[in-house]
Enzyme design. Sequence first.
Site, short mmCIF file in Angstrom:
data_model
loop_
_atom_site.label_atom_id
_atom_site.label_comp_id
_atom_site.label_asym_id
_atom_site.label_seq_id
_atom_site.Cartn_x
_atom_site.Cartn_y
_atom_site.Cartn_z
N THR A 118 38.25 36.51 39.92
CA THR A 118 37.16 36.31 40.88
C THR A 118 37.34 35.03 41.71
OG1 THR A 118 34.81 35.73 40.96
CG2 THR A 118 35.92 35.33 38.89
N ASP A 119 36.74 35.03 42.90
CA ASP A 119 36.75 33.82 43.73
C ASP A 119 35.94 32.70 43.08
OD1 ASP A 119 34.20 34.88 44.11
OD2 ASP A 119 34.29 34.90 46.31
N GLU A 120 35.09 33.05 42.09
CA GLU A 120 34.21 32.03 41.49
C GLU A 120 35.00 30.97 40.71
OE1 GLU A 120 30.47 33.44 39.94
OE2 GLU A 120 30.62 35.26 41.13
N TYR A 142 30.50 31.80 33.09
CA TYR A 142 31.24 32.99 33.56
C TYR A 142 32.53 32.56 34.25
CZ TYR A 142 32.68 36.66 36.84
OH TYR A 142 33.43 37.56 37.57
N LYS A 146 36.54 32.81 33.07
CA LYS A 146 37.46 33.60 33.91
C LYS A 146 38.65 32.72 34.32
CE LYS A 146 37.20 37.26 35.48
NZ LYS A 146 37.70 38.58 34.96
#
Length: 329
Positions: A118-120, A142, A146
């Site tokens: 993810t970009d997060e 989260y 990741k």
Amino acid sequence: MKLLVCGGAGFIGSNFVRQRVREHGDDVIVLDKLTYAGRRENLQDLEQVELVVAGIEDADAVRGAAEGVDAVVNFAAETHVDRSIAEPDAFVQTHAVGTWVLLEAVREAGLRYVHVSTDEVYGSIEEGSFTESSPLEPSSPYSATKAGADLLVSSYFHTYGTEAVICRGSNNYGPYQYPEKLIPLMILNALHGDHLPVYGDGMQVRNWIYVEDFAAGIGHTLTHGVPGEVYNVGGPDECPNLEVVRRIIELTGGDESQIEYVTDRPGHDRRYSLSSDKVRALGWQPQVRFAEGLERTVDWYRENTAWWEPIRSGDYREYYERHYGRSLG
Ligand code: NAD
Ligand code: TYD
């Protein structure tokens, strides 16, 4: 191609499986733990797909399911930031231990591995866009777990030569998304006349990608990605949350008075934005602009009441009341 798709009964995974079976003629096995977000219903139109119900942290199940496949694509994850703030345990287990178990299995069998991320992991950015070489500065349990999984994947390439590729997507939306996430939550609440809970001032910006575009980007890196490389796969449009909600009100016939400003998420990232030049250079580009994709998504939720009715009448209700302090109509 014969694929093992982990987490293939969830939102993006099931869209990916549908695309691979229908458009590429792939033979697919799904391994999925069927958490609250993973549902058999997401694959029910794909009878030819075998579903193995197990966690990616179960080494024997993974080894068995991976026998004879050409590649493994991993979507399996806990994916809701709010849940990671309330109860991080499963995030650490699945992202750290689960990813490690999968990596051991692909290393042993010499398989190609695509890791969906993810970009997060890059954190929040005020201006400009993140590239693949931007530093990792995750802010929630989260995104931190990741990011940890991504680093472990890279270490298997560097240390053991594992043929691994990482794909970092921006915010997805489309059919089969569990209604804890912004877009399906707002669509269903708008259709039911429920409140529309906007966190903080609603001016947080997300880079939206239609799920079929992300699935195609992952498929593209599966065949064309260079082992050891990371590819950002971002959508064509950015939009502040409040504008997303207003567009949904227009498309559903809801009312602005349903909007309710609620307490902000702790540590809330202000803006995500991805540069996808690297995957575009491989020949991929997004096909669906936000306005069109949102319309398609609203139509899908309107037409598929049988998909979401059991969710809104089950445990989700309890989760919703606990999280928002409001009941659903
Ligand atoms: P989702 O929550 O809809 O689905 C996750 C799936 O993983 C479910 O089917 C669940 O049952 C399964 N799962 C969870 N833990 C498991 C375990 N230990 N073993 C096996 N299966 C397990 O999530 P999603 O939105 O489809 O996201 C899929 C992947 O894409 C995730 O890795 C996520 O980080 C990434 N991603 C999501 C978005 C987004 O906007 N949704 C954006 C970029 C990247
Ligand atoms: P979400 O769909 O949870 O995705 P992410 O946190 O991974 O970006 O949330 C998208 C944005 O919408 C995020 O800025 C938080 C916000 N949001 C609300 O304002 N209200 C809500 O009820 C939800 C679920 C999210």
